[in-house]
Design a protein around this motif. Structure first.
Motif, PDB file in Angstrom:
ATOM      1  N   VAL A   1       0.845  -1.192   0.000  1.00 26.15           N
ATOM      2  CA  VAL A   1       0.000   0.000   0.000  1.00 26.15           C
ATOM      3  C   VAL A   1       0.885   1.248   0.000  1.00 26.15           C
ATOM      4  O   VAL A   1       0.553   2.264  -0.599  1.00 26.15           O
ATOM      5  N   TYR A   2       2.023   1.170   0.692  1.00 27.06           N
ATOM      6  CA  TYR A   2       3.026   2.240   0.674  1.00 27.06           C
ATOM      7  C   TYR A   2       4.382   1.621   0.995  1.00 27.06           C
ATOM      8  O   TYR A   2       4.463   0.518   1.545  1.00 27.06           O
TER       9      TYR A   2
ATOM     10  N   PHE B   1       2.783  -2.487  -7.560  1.00 23.36           N
ATOM     11  CA  PHE B   1       1.822  -1.384  -7.594  1.00 23.36           C
ATOM     12  C   PHE B   1       2.565  -0.058  -7.500  1.00 23.36           C
ATOM     13  O   PHE B   1       3.618   0.040  -6.862  1.00 23.36           O
ATOM     14  N   ASP B   2       2.002   0.971  -8.108  1.00 24.44           N
ATOM     15  CA  ASP B   2       2.593   2.304  -8.093  1.00 24.44           C
ATOM     16  C   ASP B   2       2.237   2.996  -6.775  1.00 24.44           C
ATOM     17  O   ASP B   2       1.593   4.038  -6.749  1.00 24.44           O
ATOM     18  N   CYS B   3       2.679   2.392  -5.682  1.00 25.91           N
ATOM     19  CA  CYS B   3       2.342   2.920  -4.362  1.00 25.91           C
ATOM     20  C   CYS B   3       3.295   4.057  -3.994  1.00 25.91           C
ATOM     21  O   CYS B   3       4.390   4.168  -4.547  1.00 25.91           O
TER      22      CYS B   3
ATOM     23  N   ASN C   1      -2.331   1.614  -8.887  1.00 23.40           N
ATOM     24  CA  ASN C   1      -2.731   1.117  -7.567  1.00 23.40           C
ATOM     25  C   ASN C   1      -4.108   0.449  -7.583  1.00 23.40           C
ATOM     26  O   ASN C   1      -5.044   0.969  -8.198  1.00 23.40           O
ATOM     27  N   HIS C   2      -4.187  -0.687  -6.933  1.00 20.03           N
ATOM     28  CA  HIS C   2      -5.432  -1.438  -6.724  1.00 20.03           C
ATOM     29  C   HIS C   2      -5.966  -2.112  -7.998  1.00 20.03           C
ATOM     30  O   HIS C   2      -7.044  -2.713  -7.958  1.00 20.03           O
TER      31      HIS C   2
END
Length: 236
Positions: free
Chosen positions: A142-143, A163-165, A184-185
């Protein structure tokens, strides 16, 4: 706890506002700090890279994930992605290293029930060899403060999908060259890129070779002179 968290945040913001210079690890992180203090520079982490001269041949039907069973690492999304991937590629295996964390007790039974070629391992000091035994690394966080596992894996010659977190993956990965950065997601797109790599051994090897080269940006001999130059400027 909320009160003290607020106090700590306000103290941090005050310190950043008054700082002579703020050093961030990534451009994404830097852009956020510049909203508080315009004097921000970027110096990436030094990463422990594979220095053996031995790399993955990208031939094994094995995907690796390195991270705790925590909300940050977003293993729930990893399992959703793998459910799609496993349906198309039932012979491939997913190896998760670092299986401790607050979500361990809730997620381990789900993994067992899925019966989808997922293997959970304890953290290992031999992670470089585990990368070399794999053909793809995935990161679903998520980050991330930086995302050390990405250049580590790239230095072992395997492509990465993340992911492009905020913040790290988009700085570390050159999308389409040494890996893929996914919105993301977007579970479906993530699964599609993983399957694309599974279907194309030549693409895996090509991206893996590109990753070996790009991971060298994080060698100590390149990062330390940036710190030296920074301190020399500040002390003039």
């Amino acid at each position: 706890p909320d009160f003290w968290a607020k106090v700590k945040t306000e103290h941090l913001i005050s310190s950043v506002k008054n700082a002579q210079l703020v050093v961030a690890l990534t451009e994404g992180d830097a852009s956020e700090w510049r909203k508080i203090n315009p004097k921000v520079c970027v110096i990436p982490n030094i990463v422990h890279l594979n220095e053996t001269g031995n790399y993955s041949d990208c031939e094994s039907e094995s995907v690796i994930f390195v991270g705790r069973f925590s909300k940050q690492k977003n293993i729930k999304s990893l399992l959703e992605i793998w459910e799609i991937v496993h349906e198309r590629k039932p012979n491939w295996q997913l190896h998760i290293y670092g299986g401790y964390g607050e979500e361990q007790d809730s997620l381990l039974p789900i993994i067992k029930e899925m019966n989808a070629n997922i293997f959970v391992h304890e953290p290992t000091s031999d992670i470089m060899n585990k990368y070399k035994e794999s053909s793809i690394l995935v990161l679903t966080s998520v980050y991330e403060p930086f995302g050390l596992v990405l250049p580590e894996a790239m230095s072992c010659g395997i492509p990465v999908v993340a992911f492009d977190c905020p913040y790290g993956p988009s700085d570390i990965i050159t999308d389409g060259s040494d890996g893929f950065v996914i919105k993301n997601h977007d579970i479906q797109s993530f699964a599609e890129k993983v399957c694309l790599l599974m279907d194309n051994p030549d693409l895996r090897k090509e991206m893996g070779q590109a990753g070996i080269v790009s991971s060298r940006r994080y060698e100590a001999k390149l990062i330390m002179p940036q710190w030296k130059e920074l301190f020399e400027q500040l002390t003039k």
